[in-house]
Scaffold this motif. Sequence first.
Motif, short mmCIF file in Angstrom:
data_model
loop_
_atom_site.label_atom_id
_atom_site.label_comp_id
_atom_site.label_asym_id
_atom_site.label_seq_id
_atom_site.Cartn_x
_atom_site.Cartn_y
_atom_site.Cartn_z
N LEU A 33 0.84 -1.19 0.00
CA LEU A 33 0.00 0.00 0.00
C LEU A 33 0.88 1.25 0.00
CD1 LEU A 33 -2.74 -0.87 2.65
CD2 LEU A 33 -2.91 -1.03 0.17
N GLU A 37 -2.75 5.43 0.03
CA GLU A 37 -3.73 4.35 0.15
C GLU A 37 -3.89 3.91 1.60
OE1 GLU A 37 -3.29 2.08 -4.15
OE2 GLU A 37 -1.88 1.64 -2.55
N ALA A 38 -2.78 3.78 2.30
CA ALA A 38 -2.84 3.36 3.69
C ALA A 38 -3.60 4.36 4.54
CB ALA A 38 -1.42 3.16 4.24
#
Length: 282
Positions: A33, A37-38
Amino acid sequence: MQDIYGLPDTAEVPPALRSVLVADKTERAARFLTPEEAASFATWARVPAETETRWLAALSGDDGLLGFEPPARPDSAWILHAMYEDPRRPATPAVTDAAIGTEGANDCDDETDWATRPGPDWQRVRWSELAERIGDAIVEEGSYPDRYQLRSWRSKDHSWPDNILWSNEGSLDRETWHQLIDLLIEHSPDGPDTRCLVHFCRNMFYYHVPMVLTGRLGDAHNLYHHPDLMAYSPSNIWPADRTWVTFTHFDLHGTKVAGPTPLIEALLNNPGLEALRLPWKP
């Protein structure tokens, strides 16, 4: 219970699909990720789908397999998913139907994803523009916004011309998604801090277990970074006070918004969206 990727426990899945889920979990566990995204993933929590969608089931009289369609609350309108046209290309019949893909016209076999503008030469073309060119209704009376509309533009074998990319089925494109979320923020009690819930229907997953996430409405812009949700936009979105609700049917090319009339009027008048009321589908 679910694992850290929001996927169900193996025991929740029909036995015939358990191997699919195991493979799915393995693939996601190995996926890297990005920080963006994380961060987006971390802002959403999974909640029990059956509990949170019970009111939608009662409201729609449906099991939600393809999403729950709400009636007007007290008003409603349909957003038409974006399609694009490349004026440089000849308007010759395509070999197969094409939908908007994230990589452009030649990489769009799957008609469902969080589609982006195919490229700099592709221009947004509205359903109303095509309807005016060919003399069709934007959406035929009694119909939903689906693949059978604007049929005069298709060839005898039902293909679209090469210079038109038809809208995606069952998923909003990113351009429309961002415009919609901005509008919902403006018409929600706590703006971007409004607690909302998003429902992904069970037909979206091989293992047929629906998903409901809860988080800030302002964070919904980046839901397509979530590792489980990169193929579809939500079937339904609603705030905790249930003043409005959206509906994207798994097999349609439009998204319904049901809520107060000021919200619906703002939707209809938003230049970044193409929306219309369907009196036969209130």
